[in-house]
Design a protein around this motif. Sequence first.
Motif, PDB file in Angstrom:
ATOM      1  N   LEU A 204      16.333 -30.608  70.223  1.00  0.00           N
ATOM      2  CA  LEU A 204      15.410 -30.532  71.357  1.00  0.00           C
ATOM      3  C   LEU A 204      16.066 -31.082  72.623  1.00  0.00           C
ATOM      4  CD1 LEU A 204      12.536 -29.927  72.366  1.00  0.00           C
ATOM      5  CD2 LEU A 204      11.896 -32.245  71.678  1.00  0.00           C
ATOM      6  N   VAL A 205      16.742 -32.204  72.510  1.00  0.00           N
ATOM      7  CA  VAL A 205      17.403 -32.804  73.674  1.00  0.00           C
ATOM      8  C   VAL A 205      18.535 -31.922  74.172  1.00  0.00           C
ATOM      9  CG1 VAL A 205      18.862 -34.740  74.403  1.00  0.00           C
ATOM     10  CG2 VAL A 205      16.739 -35.178  73.154  1.00  0.00           C
ATOM     11  N   VAL A 206      19.345 -31.421  73.260  1.00  0.00           N
ATOM     12  CA  VAL A 206      20.460 -30.553  73.659  1.00  0.00           C
ATOM     13  C   VAL A 206      19.940 -29.292  74.336  1.00  0.00           C
ATOM     14  CG1 VAL A 206      22.340 -29.098  72.775  1.00  0.00           C
ATOM     15  CG2 VAL A 206      22.059 -31.438  71.927  1.00  0.00           C
ATOM     16  N   LEU A 207      18.867 -28.721  73.810  1.00  0.00           N
ATOM     17  CA  LEU A 207      18.286 -27.519  74.406  1.00  0.00           C
ATOM     18  C   LEU A 207      17.811 -27.793  75.824  1.00  0.00           C
ATOM     19  CD1 LEU A 207      17.168 -24.604  74.213  1.00  0.00           C
ATOM     20  CD2 LEU A 207      15.063 -25.602  73.262  1.00  0.00           C
ATOM     21  N   ARG A 208      17.090 -28.891  76.003  1.00  0.00           N
ATOM     22  CA  ARG A 208      16.553 -29.191  77.335  1.00  0.00           C
ATOM     23  C   ARG A 208      17.652 -29.615  78.309  1.00  0.00           C
ATOM     24  NH1 ARG A 208      10.487 -31.737  76.497  1.00  0.00           N
ATOM     25  NH2 ARG A 208       9.744 -30.065  75.126  1.00  0.00           N
ATOM     26  N   ALA A 209      18.677 -30.243  77.791  1.00  0.00           N
ATOM     27  CA  ALA A 209      19.788 -30.618  78.665  1.00  0.00           C
ATOM     28  C   ALA A 209      20.548 -29.383  79.148  1.00  0.00           C
ATOM     29  CB  ALA A 209      20.746 -31.547  77.935  1.00  0.00           C
ATOM     30  N   GLY A 210      20.524 -28.306  78.356  1.00  0.00           N
ATOM     31  CA  GLY A 210      21.264 -27.109  78.717  1.00  0.00           C
ATOM     32  C   GLY A 210      20.504 -26.160  79.606  1.00  0.00           C
ATOM     33  N   ILE A 211      19.227 -26.416  79.832  1.00  0.00           N
ATOM     34  CA  ILE A 211      18.429 -25.557  80.711  1.00  0.00           C
ATOM     35  C   ILE A 211      18.860 -25.777  82.153  1.00  0.00           C
ATOM     36  CG2 ILE A 211      16.087 -25.119  81.544  1.00  0.00           C
ATOM     37  CD1 ILE A 211      15.076 -25.806  78.779  1.00  0.00           C
ATOM     38  N   ARG A 213      19.547 -26.734  85.787  1.00  0.00           N
ATOM     39  CA  ARG A 213      19.242 -28.026  86.382  1.00  0.00           C
ATOM     40  C   ARG A 213      18.096 -27.970  87.380  1.00  0.00           C
ATOM     41  NH1 ARG A 213      23.170 -32.067  86.103  1.00  0.00           N
ATOM     42  NH2 ARG A 213      22.597 -32.801  88.182  1.00  0.00           N
ATOM     43  N   ASN A 214      17.785 -26.792  87.896  1.00  0.00           N
ATOM     44  CA  ASN A 214      16.671 -26.692  88.847  1.00  0.00           C
ATOM     45  C   ASN A 214      15.315 -26.834  88.152  1.00  0.00           C
ATOM     46  OD1 ASN A 214      18.363 -26.343  91.034  1.00  0.00           O
ATOM     47  ND2 ASN A 214      18.339 -24.108  90.890  1.00  0.00           N
ATOM     48  N   TRP A 215      15.311 -26.687  86.832  1.00  0.00           N
ATOM     49  CA  TRP A 215      14.055 -26.876  86.094  1.00  0.00           C
ATOM     50  C   TRP A 215      14.074 -28.249  85.448  1.00  0.00           C
ATOM     51  CZ3 TRP A 215      12.835 -27.701  80.870  1.00  0.00           C
ATOM     52  CH2 TRP A 215      11.463 -27.640  80.575  1.00  0.00           C
ATOM     53  N   GLN A 216      13.109 -29.059  85.788  1.00  0.00           N
ATOM     54  CA  GLN A 216      13.053 -30.435  85.288  1.00  0.00           C
ATOM     55  C   GLN A 216      12.107 -30.519  84.096  1.00  0.00           C
ATOM     56  OE1 GLN A 216      14.645 -33.470  86.182  1.00  0.00           O
ATOM     57  NE2 GLN A 216      13.709 -33.923  84.215  1.00  0.00           N
ATOM     58  N   PRO A 217      12.637 -30.770  82.890  1.00  0.00           N
ATOM     59  CA  PRO A 217      11.740 -30.945  81.746  1.00  0.00           C
ATOM     60  C   PRO A 217      10.772 -32.096  82.001  1.00  0.00           C
ATOM     61  CG  PRO A 217      14.041 -30.810  81.043  1.00  0.00           C
ATOM     62  CD  PRO A 217      14.043 -30.959  82.527  1.00  0.00           C
ATOM     63  N   HIS A 218       9.513 -31.925  81.589  1.00  0.00           N
ATOM     64  CA  HIS A 218       8.533 -32.971  81.837  1.00  0.00           C
ATOM     65  C   HIS A 218       8.588 -34.012  80.718  1.00  0.00           C
ATOM     66  CE1 HIS A 218       6.363 -30.542  78.907  1.00  0.00           C
ATOM     67  NE2 HIS A 218       5.534 -31.550  78.739  1.00  0.00           N
ATOM     68  N   GLY A 219       7.916 -35.108  80.959  1.00  0.00           N
ATOM     69  CA  GLY A 219       7.840 -36.177  79.967  1.00  0.00           C
ATOM     70  C   GLY A 219       9.076 -37.050  79.959  1.00  0.00           C
ATOM     71  N   LEU A 220       9.073 -38.018  79.045  1.00  0.00           N
ATOM     72  CA  LEU A 220      10.169 -38.973  78.986  1.00  0.00           C
ATOM     73  C   LEU A 220      11.506 -38.337  78.624  1.00  0.00           C
ATOM     74  CD1 LEU A 220       8.765 -42.234  77.334  1.00  0.00           C
ATOM     75  CD2 LEU A 220       9.533 -41.885  79.666  1.00  0.00           C
ATOM     76  N   ILE A 221      11.481 -37.236  77.884  1.00  0.00           N
ATOM     77  CA  ILE A 221      12.747 -36.563  77.584  1.00  0.00           C
ATOM     78  C   ILE A 221      13.388 -36.099  78.884  1.00  0.00           C
ATOM     79  CG2 ILE A 221      13.824 -34.582  76.466  1.00  0.00           C
ATOM     80  CD1 ILE A 221      11.777 -34.810  74.246  1.00  0.00           C
ATOM     81  N   GLY A 222      12.598 -35.504  79.753  1.00  0.00           N
ATOM     82  CA  GLY A 222      13.115 -35.101  81.047  1.00  0.00           C
ATOM     83  C   GLY A 222      13.567 -36.285  81.879  1.00  0.00           C
ATOM     84  N   ASP A 223      12.810 -37.380  81.802  1.00  0.00           N
ATOM     85  CA  ASP A 223      13.181 -38.579  82.570  1.00  0.00           C
ATOM     86  C   ASP A 223      14.504 -39.167  82.080  1.00  0.00           C
ATOM     87  OD1 ASP A 223      10.839 -38.296  84.001  1.00  0.00           O
ATOM     88  OD2 ASP A 223       9.724 -39.732  82.765  1.00  0.00           O
ATOM     89  N   LEU A 224      14.696 -39.189  80.753  1.00  0.00           N
ATOM     90  CA  LEU A 224      15.948 -39.696  80.199  1.00  0.00           C
ATOM     91  C   LEU A 224      17.130 -38.814  80.605  1.00  0.00           C
ATOM     92  CD1 LEU A 224      14.785 -40.762  76.621  1.00  0.00           C
ATOM     93  CD2 LEU A 224      15.730 -42.285  78.368  1.00  0.00           C
ATOM     94  N   LEU A 225      16.909 -37.501  80.606  1.00  0.00           N
ATOM     95  CA  LEU A 225      17.984 -36.591  81.005  1.00  0.00           C
ATOM     96  C   LEU A 225      18.295 -36.745  82.492  1.00  0.00           C
ATOM     97  CD1 LEU A 225      17.002 -33.428  78.933  1.00  0.00           C
ATOM     98  CD2 LEU A 225      18.979 -34.926  78.559  1.00  0.00           C
ATOM     99  N   SER A 226      17.273 -36.988  83.294  1.00  0.00           N
ATOM    100  CA  SER A 226      17.512 -37.225  84.725  1.00  0.00           C
ATOM    101  C   SER A 226      18.273 -38.522  84.928  1.00  0.00           C
ATOM    102  CB  SER A 226      16.184 -37.277  85.481  1.00  0.00           C
ATOM    103  OG  SER A 226      15.563 -36.012  85.472  1.00  0.00           O
ATOM    104  N   TYR A 227      17.893 -39.556  84.173  1.00  0.00           N
ATOM    105  CA  TYR A 227      18.611 -40.828  84.258  1.00  0.00           C
ATOM    106  C   TYR A 227      20.067 -40.638  83.852  1.00  0.00           C
ATOM    107  CZ  TYR A 227      20.051 -45.578  83.010  1.00  0.00           C
ATOM    108  OH  TYR A 227      20.728 -46.765  82.899  1.00  0.00           O
ATOM    109  N   ARG A 228      20.285 -39.878  82.801  1.00  0.00           N
ATOM    110  CA  ARG A 228      21.647 -39.619  82.330  1.00  0.00           C
ATOM    111  C   ARG A 228      22.449 -38.849  83.374  1.00  0.00           C
ATOM    112  NH1 ARG A 228      24.097 -35.276  79.752  1.00  0.00           N
ATOM    113  NH2 ARG A 228      25.963 -35.898  78.575  1.00  0.00           N
ATOM    114  N   ASP A 229      21.842 -37.842  83.980  1.00  0.00           N
ATOM    115  CA  ASP A 229      22.465 -37.057  85.049  1.00  0.00           C
ATOM    116  C   ASP A 229      23.845 -36.539  84.643  1.00  0.00           C
ATOM    117  OD1 ASP A 229      22.488 -35.857  87.558  1.00  0.00           O
ATOM    118  OD2 ASP A 229      23.425 -37.600  88.520  1.00  0.00           O
ATOM    119  N   GLY A 230      23.966 -36.125  83.384  1.00  0.00           N
ATOM    120  CA  GLY A 230      25.218 -35.555  82.905  1.00  0.00           C
ATOM    121  C   GLY A 230      26.351 -36.547  82.727  1.00  0.00           C
TER     122      GLY A 230
END
Length: 428
Positions: A204-211, A213-230
């Motif tokens: 799930l994380v890998v899938l959302r990380a690969g979407i 970048r203009n689409w921001q996944p909602h919820g804490l998964i999206g927040d963690l990926l934004s914090y990570r910022d690649g």
Amino acid sequence: MHLEPFGDIYGTDPAAVWRRLLDSGEHVAYDDELDLWLIAGHDLARSVLADTRRFSVPALTPMQQLHPRAAKTLTQLDAPPVIADPPLHARTRAALIAVFATTSTRAEQLWADVVRRRAEQLADHLAHQVAATPWPDVDLVELFCSRFPLYVMLDVLGIPADDMSRIAAWADNFTALTCGRLDDDDQISAANGLLALWDFCRDLVVLRAGIHRNWQPHGLIGDLLSYRDGDDHRLTLPETSALVLTLLVAGWESTAAAVGHALEHGLRDRDRWAQLAVDEHYAAVHTEETLRHSPAIDGQLRITTTDVDLDGTLIPAGSRCLVLIGAANHDPRVFDQPATFQPGRARLSQQLGFGAGAHYCVGAALARIEITTALSVLARRLPDLTLAAGYDRRFRPSVSVRQHTALPATIAVRCPVAHGTLPPVAQP
């Protein structure tokens, strides 16, 4: 000193075991049957939980010897440790602190509406079940306690609720495998379930990380990926996935257990239940006393990194230590008449239901909102709810997690006339 966590007494009245351990005066002792050092006093427990230098938080460490097939399955679970010791813990905890509301004010702002909506949905469903059931009682654990915090955690993380049933089945394996006592077949099944949960979180994380970048996944998964910022130096994708798994397991089962304890204490007293429906402050202190009196996590495992002299007892390096939160919260040197459920009691802020020190529960603020909301919503929606006649408390076998096997409840029959009066006798 023996704990006997899988015995009948601990499965029905753990406070009696805590009282025996505390009354013995031996608050640090080796249990040769469990191969664990038991730590029972409040001040000792707090000091051990806060001492990350000498008392390490272990990775996935089952309490019992695993069947070879179960152990082999777990070798495929390549989740990195995220609830660990410094310096790694400081980095992964910083990621959680950055995205997770750790104060009551912020948690209320972010999640109060979500929590209330889920509580009201399940309370309505429970009310319909109570009205429609052909038998006298329903199980609150099955219909509310287990479902409510999992729905909330899925909402918070941004995972579709359609996945709830299989996630619940997988997540339940973690506690059973690490803290329970399973036969060989159940060990193998639990190990496979835990591996399936890891695969789900990672994919799930890998899938959302690969979407894009203009689409921001909602919820804490999206927040963690934004914090990570690649940036793998901030947080790797496997670490992000492991945090999601940890939040799912810890945020669900411990809160489900706590909601069950809080409901039992409320339903045992009609005045308490009525007050919970109208008094938010009482709901808050009722919750806090539940966390003291009946902690959902009543034992936390630590491993000594060096020889430790604790209260005059030498614990060798590499020893497994079980910090007995329940016993600490029932220490009469800190809490007067500890066996009595007394909301608003003195020194309540010293309860250790959420741990202490660097590993204090990140989700404490959210859990408090969930418990108080569950109490208030159910007490208003079902004012005549009561524990079923003949209810006999029993907890699932575990060294650490104290969770009801069932919490049967029914609707109390109201007296048709005012107390102290009788209907008129018909004249012949």
